[in-house]
Scaffold this active site. Structure first.
Site, PDB file in Angstrom:
ATOM      1  CB  CYS A   2      39.774  48.190  28.136  1.00 56.28           C
ATOM      2  SG  CYS A   2      41.291  47.494  27.464  1.00 56.28           S
ATOM      3  NE  ARG A  27      37.468  48.743  33.597  1.00 57.05           N
ATOM      4  CZ  ARG A  27      36.639  47.718  33.745  1.00 57.05           C
ATOM      5  NH1 ARG A  27      35.738  47.755  34.712  1.00 57.05           N
ATOM      6  NH2 ARG A  27      36.690  46.666  32.975  1.00 57.05           N
ATOM      7  CD1 TRP A  75      45.943  46.178  30.660  1.00 56.90           C
ATOM      8  CD2 TRP A  75      46.457  47.899  31.968  1.00 56.90           C
ATOM      9  NE1 TRP A  75      46.985  45.782  31.448  1.00 56.90           N
ATOM     10  CE2 TRP A  75      47.326  46.801  32.269  1.00 56.90           C
ATOM     11  CE3 TRP A  75      46.617  49.071  32.661  1.00 56.90           C
ATOM     12  CZ2 TRP A  75      48.322  46.880  33.244  1.00 56.90           C
ATOM     13  CZ3 TRP A  75      47.617  49.147  33.643  1.00 56.90           C
ATOM     14  CH2 TRP A  75      48.449  48.079  33.911  1.00 56.90           C
ATOM     15  CG  ASN A 101      37.917  44.771  29.126  1.00 54.24           C
ATOM     16  OD1 ASN A 101      39.143  44.670  29.062  1.00 54.24           O
ATOM     17  ND2 ASN A 101      37.242  44.573  30.238  1.00 54.24           N
ATOM     18  N   GLY A 102      39.280  42.752  26.610  1.00 53.35           N
ATOM     19  CA  GLY A 102      39.522  41.311  26.531  1.00 53.35           C
ATOM     20  C   GLY A 102      40.665  41.022  25.569  1.00 53.35           C
ATOM     21  CD  GLU A 481      54.341  37.236  47.443  1.00 56.08           C
ATOM     22  OE1 GLU A 481      55.500  37.672  47.541  1.00 56.08           O
ATOM     23  OE2 GLU A 481      53.373  37.980  47.182  1.00 56.08           O
ATOM     24  CE  LYS A 485      51.023  40.376  48.567  1.00 51.25           C
ATOM     25  NZ  LYS A 485      52.302  40.273  48.030  1.00 51.25           N
ATOM     26  CD  GLU A 488      53.576  43.765  50.231  1.00 49.46           C
ATOM     27  OE1 GLU A 488      52.873  42.769  49.929  1.00 49.46           O
ATOM     28  OE2 GLU A 488      54.083  44.509  49.412  1.00 49.46           O
ATOM     29  CG  HIS A 504      71.196  25.881  61.646  1.00 52.45           C
ATOM     30  ND1 HIS A 504      72.093  25.019  62.228  1.00 52.45           N
ATOM     31  CD2 HIS A 504      70.681  25.222  60.579  1.00 52.45           C
ATOM     32  CE1 HIS A 504      72.161  23.901  61.519  1.00 52.45           C
ATOM     33  NE2 HIS A 504      71.315  23.994  60.516  1.00 52.45           N
ATOM     34  CE  LYS A 604      50.382  47.186  42.156  1.00 51.74           C
ATOM     35  NZ  LYS A 604      50.341  45.900  42.886  1.00 51.74           N
TER      36      LYS A 604
END
Ligand code: BG6
Length: 609
Positions: A2, A27, A75, A101-102, A481, A485, A488, A504, A604
């Protein structure tokens, strides 16, 4: 996270608050609000959706007069995005207004206590509990009421409070969520980060955990956790606005990589009670778990890679046949699912079109859906039968890191919960895994402290035409992954292969100087993977091996470079093995001058098919 702004001075507060919130929009948020003191009362205006809605509602702040105020962009973590759940939260008496915030972990028990004392609540949020608690303790001394309320809170918070009873002061308190005080001419500011105030001043003090600031128009007093006034260093901010939004990091991605310890801690702690995993508020009852004949984990991109980890873990610990399927494939594959199937839907945004469509197809076929999502109130969160939130906060970089790590954490929790319900996890192992789960954040910190090694490896290989990743079992999932990364953000061709698959076909691509990143953290197949390493080094490849600390020494001496992650429980190595691969990809892309936060051709969240 937030966004928070506070102002006290001679100017009209509302326009300053709205401007400050506009600098915090990066944010990520789903609603916004302000509270301003005027003529004995607090005027509070809130609006769900974009900040512009609040600007329009308040006529750019003109119809909320007053010189003391606080503002917030929310958020959502507790409660859907809505006007009611938006901040500021005002106590029932109207005397206290709070932005936060939290995460207040014990808000429900505090809420029950206050309700038993006759307090009426309006929202579903943890923040309203703080506002009501301060009011409950208020007896004419705001600082005393705030201190007594803080003593009851468990969790993380950046709190900013104003009161209609003491309009000459704003109080700010910090614990595990950033807050700054900024010094103006005849006025002062509070904010969650400097971006909100750089237009007005570059003189700031950074609050530390357990400090409380009492901010007046002409003075700022900061108290430590013992209530003693302390001197705070005043820093001159050299950053520009854009740097400030990245908290001083050069890119959002590296900032988010460094947020992973906190994100893993927040995500796990939400579901650990008395040292055990507790998902009792989900569909995963014993009766439900015993009725599952098949599990499908659907997602796209990195979310699919979490699914591959989940597939190995769920089959190993629950013995339920499990498959990780790309959402774009699942939706057209006439999947064999029915009312005895559990579909786990993984999505950071909760808006990926392929994943939404796959989930709807599964529901149409009668399956139960459990979503692992980062955005509260998103389509997948709303339509799934049950949702477990990754408390990663908004993720700005297109290439996911912290949300991916939070998804892994939730996957562990789901695996443990189902295995426990099926009686396949004895108490001792359950306790050991939870103990190691709670140690993950500090082990991630340990790896992050070693990031220069990855920077050094990246400087050796950033011009490679292609880079291969190999791993077996969980390490294969991590290789997928790591390879994504790298692709990307650095645009280097890369492939991930199951170690046993090399002979193989793929091994024909290995030639001198080819870089192979061997992920060898899955204990049971360490020796097998190291023989794959020998196969490729025999053909001239360079190898960067990622292994657990206890495997340092002979076996890994054969490789050019090795990076050791702290030892952990065999279920949890993916969370640690992924970090060096994220860092390697980041530094390779940095060396290649790529647009790391916004890689070409990528979005995104792909909300179209
Ligand atoms: C891609 C993102 O577009 O979508 C990936 O670049 C992400 O980082 C994938 O893993 C799935 O997105 P989501 O929001 O459904 O997790």
């Amino acid at each position: 996270m937030c966004g928070i702004v506070g102002y006290i001075g001679r100017e009209e507060a509302a326009p300053i608050l709205l401007y400050g919130l506009s600098r915090l929009e990066y944010r990520g948020y789903d609603s916004a609000g302000i509270s301003v003191y005027n003529n004995g009362c607090l005027n509070t205006v809130k609006a769900v959706g974009k900040l512009q809605n609040l600007i329009d509602l308040t006529d750019s702040g003109k119809n909320v007069p007053g010189c003391v105020g606080i503002g917030h962009t929310r958020w959502a973590t507790h409660g859907q995005p809505s006007d009611i759940n938006s901040h500021p939260h005002v106590s029932a008496s109207g005397k206290i207004s709070v932005v936060h915030n939290g995460i207040i972990e014990n808000y429900l028990e505090l809420k029950e206590m206050l309700i038993s004392e006759g307090v009426q609540f309006k929202s579903e949020t943890d923040t309203e509990v703080v506002s009501q608690l301060i009011d409950y303790y208020y007896n004419g001394d705001l600082m005393d009421a705030v201190s007594r309320a803080l003593a009851k809170l468990e969790g993380s918070y950046a709190l900013v409070i104003i009161s209609s009873e003491q309009p000459d002061v704003i109080i700010a308190a910090r614990k595990d969520a950033p807050l700054i005080v900024a010094y103006g001419d005849g006025c002062n500011y509070i904010a969650s980060d400097v971006a909100a105030v750089l237009k007005y001043t570059r003189q700031v003090s950074y609050l530390e955990d357990d400090e409380i600031a009492v901010v007046k128009a002409d003075s700022v007093t900061v108290y430590n956790e013992y209530g003693k006034p302390i001197d705070k260093a005043v820093t001159t901010v050299e950053w520009d606005i854009e740097d400030a939004q990245k908290g001083g990091y050069p890119h959002f991605m590296i900032k988010e990589i460094h947020e992973q310890p906190k994100v893993i801690r927040n995500t796990i702690s939400a579901h650990i009670k008395d040292g055990r995993v507790d998902l009792s508020d989900t569909i995963l009852s014993e009766e439900f778990c015993r009725d599952i004949r098949r599990i499908c984990i659907i997602g796209c991109g990195s979310a699919n890679h979490v699914g591959v980890v989940g597939r190995y873990l769920l089959e190993k610990y629950t013995r339920i046949p499990t498959e990780a399927v790309l959402a774009s494939e699942f939706r057209y594959s006439e999947p064999i699912v029915d009312e005895h199937s559990l579909i786990i839907v993984i999505s950071q945004s909760g808006e990926t079109a392929d994943t939404i469509a796959a989930m709807r197809e599964a529901k149409r076929l009668g399956a139960k859906t459990l979503a692992i999502v980062n955005v509260v109130g998103s389509t997948i969160a709303k339509e799934a039968d049950c949702v477990l939130y990754t408390l990663a906060g908004p993720e700005i970089a297109v290439a996911t890191t912290k949300a991916y790590s939070a998804q892994l954490a939730v996957m562990y929790l789901v695996t443990i919960a189902i295995a426990d319900k099926l009686g396949r996890l004895d108490a001792a192992e359950h306790d050991e895994i939870v103990r190691e789960l709670c140690l993950l954040p500090e082990k991630v910190e340990h790896i992050l402290a070693d990031k220069e090694k990855l920077q050094q490896y990246a400087s050796q290989y950033f011009n490679n035409e292609s880079i291969f990743f190999i791993g077996r079992n969980l390490d294969y999932a991590i290789s997928l992954e790591g390879s994504l990364k790298l692709k990307e953000i650095s645009y280097i061709h890369s492939e991930a292969y199951a170690g046993g698959e090399l002979k193989h076909g793929t091994i024909s691509l290995i030639e001198p100087k080819t870089l192979v990143i061997a992920v060898a953290t899955y204990e049971k197949l360490f020796d097998k993977l190291m023989s794959n390493v020998k196969e490729v080094t025999a053909r001239g490849a360079n190898v960067l091996c990622v292994a657990q600390q206890h495997n340092s020494g002979s076996a890994t001496d054969a490789v050019n470079n090795a990076f050791f992650i702290p030892d952990t429980h065999e279920m949890l190595t993916p969370s640690l093995a992924a970090i060096p691969l994220q860092l390697f990809a980041y530094y390779v892309a940095l060396s290649r001058g790529c647009d790391i936060d916004k890689p070409r051709n990528l979005a995104k969240s792909v909300t179209v098919e």
